[in-house]
Design a protein around this motif. Sequence first.
Motif, PDB file in Angstrom:
ATOM      1  N   SER A 194     -31.592 -12.794  38.629  1.00  0.00           N
ATOM      2  CA  SER A 194     -32.994 -12.975  39.027  1.00  0.00           C
ATOM      3  C   SER A 194     -33.260 -14.409  39.448  1.00  0.00           C
ATOM      4  CB  SER A 194     -33.920 -12.610  37.870  1.00  0.00           C
ATOM      5  OG  SER A 194     -33.687 -11.287  37.469  1.00  0.00           O
ATOM      6  N   LYS A 195     -34.339 -14.540  40.170  1.00  0.00           N
ATOM      7  CA  LYS A 195     -34.756 -15.844  40.674  1.00  0.00           C
ATOM      8  C   LYS A 195     -35.649 -16.548  39.659  1.00  0.00           C
ATOM      9  CE  LYS A 195     -33.006 -15.367  44.776  1.00  0.00           C
ATOM     10  NZ  LYS A 195     -31.814 -16.199  44.957  1.00  0.00           N
ATOM     11  N   THR A 196     -35.797 -17.861  39.855  1.00  0.00           N
ATOM     12  CA  THR A 196     -36.715 -18.650  39.035  1.00  0.00           C
ATOM     13  C   THR A 196     -38.087 -17.983  39.005  1.00  0.00           C
ATOM     14  OG1 THR A 196     -35.549 -20.603  39.853  1.00  0.00           O
ATOM     15  CG2 THR A 196     -37.679 -20.979  38.778  1.00  0.00           C
ATOM     16  N   GLU A 217     -40.248 -26.274  41.342  1.00  0.00           N
ATOM     17  CA  GLU A 217     -40.034 -24.830  41.184  1.00  0.00           C
ATOM     18  C   GLU A 217     -40.305 -24.358  39.758  1.00  0.00           C
ATOM     19  OE1 GLU A 217     -35.946 -23.962  42.785  1.00  0.00           O
ATOM     20  OE2 GLU A 217     -36.342 -25.885  43.765  1.00  0.00           O
ATOM     21  N   VAL A 218     -39.843 -25.144  38.795  1.00  0.00           N
ATOM     22  CA  VAL A 218     -40.034 -24.682  37.411  1.00  0.00           C
ATOM     23  C   VAL A 218     -41.481 -24.885  36.954  1.00  0.00           C
ATOM     24  CG1 VAL A 218     -37.631 -24.798  36.676  1.00  0.00           C
ATOM     25  CG2 VAL A 218     -39.030 -26.860  36.498  1.00  0.00           C
ATOM     26  N   ALA A 254     -31.654 -31.853  38.534  1.00  0.00           N
ATOM     27  CA  ALA A 254     -30.609 -31.036  39.197  1.00  0.00           C
ATOM     28  C   ALA A 254     -30.820 -30.881  40.702  1.00  0.00           C
ATOM     29  CB  ALA A 254     -30.542 -29.658  38.528  1.00  0.00           C
ATOM     30  N   PRO A 255     -30.828 -31.995  41.467  1.00  0.00           N
ATOM     31  CA  PRO A 255     -31.149 -31.904  42.904  1.00  0.00           C
ATOM     32  C   PRO A 255     -30.288 -30.906  43.677  1.00  0.00           C
ATOM     33  CG  PRO A 255     -31.002 -34.204  42.197  1.00  0.00           C
ATOM     34  CD  PRO A 255     -30.563 -33.373  41.034  1.00  0.00           C
ATOM     35  N   LYS A 256     -29.072 -30.646  43.187  1.00  0.00           N
ATOM     36  CA  LYS A 256     -28.237 -29.718  43.972  1.00  0.00           C
ATOM     37  C   LYS A 256     -28.781 -28.287  43.944  1.00  0.00           C
ATOM     38  CE  LYS A 256     -24.647 -28.548  40.633  1.00  0.00           C
ATOM     39  NZ  LYS A 256     -23.298 -28.561  40.214  1.00  0.00           N
ATOM     40  N   TYR A 257     -29.642 -27.974  42.983  1.00  0.00           N
ATOM     41  CA  TYR A 257     -30.241 -26.636  42.929  1.00  0.00           C
ATOM     42  C   TYR A 257     -31.633 -26.585  43.561  1.00  0.00           C
ATOM     43  CZ  TYR A 257     -26.536 -25.195  39.734  1.00  0.00           C
ATOM     44  OH  TYR A 257     -25.326 -24.883  39.186  1.00  0.00           O
ATOM     45  N   LYS A 258     -32.079 -27.747  44.048  1.00  0.00           N
ATOM     46  CA  LYS A 258     -33.435 -27.826  44.607  1.00  0.00           C
ATOM     47  C   LYS A 258     -33.660 -26.773  45.696  1.00  0.00           C
ATOM     48  CE  LYS A 258     -36.241 -31.055  47.331  1.00  0.00           C
ATOM     49  NZ  LYS A 258     -37.497 -31.186  46.605  1.00  0.00           N
ATOM     50  N   GLY A 259     -34.789 -26.105  45.595  1.00  0.00           N
ATOM     51  CA  GLY A 259     -35.182 -25.157  46.646  1.00  0.00           C
ATOM     52  C   GLY A 259     -34.426 -23.841  46.641  1.00  0.00           C
TER      53      GLY A 259
END
Length: 379
Positions: A360-362, A17-18, A304-309
């Motif tokens: 805001s979103k990534t 994502e980043v 940070a897998p817990k924030y993935k997606g």
Amino acid sequence: MSSYKIPVIPGDGIGPEVIAEGKKVIEAAGEVYGFDIDWWDLPLGADHYVKTGETVSEETLKELGHYRAIYLGSLGDEHKVKAGILEKGVLLKMRFYFDQYINLRPVKLLEGVETPLKNKTAKDIDFYVVRENTEDFYAGIGGRCTKGLSKQQLKLKREMYSVKFDLDILTDSDEIAYQIGVASREGTRRIIDYAFVLAEKRNKHLSSVDKANVLTDIYGLWREVFTETAKNYPNVKTDFNFVDAVTMWFVKNPEFFDVIVSPNMFGDIITDLGAMIQGGLGLAPGGNINPEGTSMFEPMGGSAPKYKGLNKVNPIATVWAGSLMMEHLGEREAAHAILAAIEKNLAAGKVRTYDLGGTSKTSDVGTDIARIVKEQGRI
Ligand code: IPM
Ligand code: MN
């Protein structure tokens, strides 16, 4: 029109994502400054490892060796692969394989970002940590004695370590583990020299970090080499600092620092503290640099897998790492324009992720910075 082919390792967790936002912003800069990017995505990381049992192959490393810069998201996913395997097998592997001996980490508080340090502002927090990136306690030399070793192996370890014990009465509670820090004179010289060159270009102040009062061999050599190298840069002011004291000064007097040069492990630790005083890991980029070889640019934070997606985390560290990468590739103006756009986004304070108090979103943040890059035109 120049054209660059850049290998990309989006990696695990929030990495993809980043990285998507980093690419978006670099492509916008390409439109303004007249270059083209051909991204080459490599599927390395947890899924690749689970599927193939391979971290990164020799063949892939050889191929990557043809490029000057790699763009890296983040590696590691403890739910899928035991911690340490991908960190050591991919990230550290590449740092070592490509001899990326410089880990350059800017610690800069940008306008519009809050630091947890009371009464400190953007003018107080603006320095570089030049972290040595291939030696020290990362050299990987170590072992454990008693568990799972034959008597013969134990005897060898005992001799090596000069520990006196009777092999016949050993139990698990006698187990020892050791890991050795290594500094080569040349490895120390080249990183310190790089830091002096950087300090000379900035405010002519270089601070050394070590623990020479306890680890007298490894950091005794470090200080000796620092003192010798300093003779070539008579206009740079220098000081020696113990690492424990440095953690105090980062909090109390960050304005004291201009450029800091540090052995690998202390550099790892103090740059997490550095990230916090500049507003968090979401804002901390880094470059693993080999000036003559293949370098690699990445956000300092983890996967940070817990924030993935969730399209939630701050992509700015990755976008900023992209700016460092374009600077390394010789696109100085584009690099500065990207950082300027990050600063404008932050100063405006409207499009920001949750870590900076926004909603805001990534992808919104990446889009906003890309828009600013295009709007500000050539600067
Ligand atoms: C960093 C990280 C790595 C390091 C880990 C993931 C191996 O913490 O880049 O700072 O220790 O260097
Ligand atoms: Mn770290």
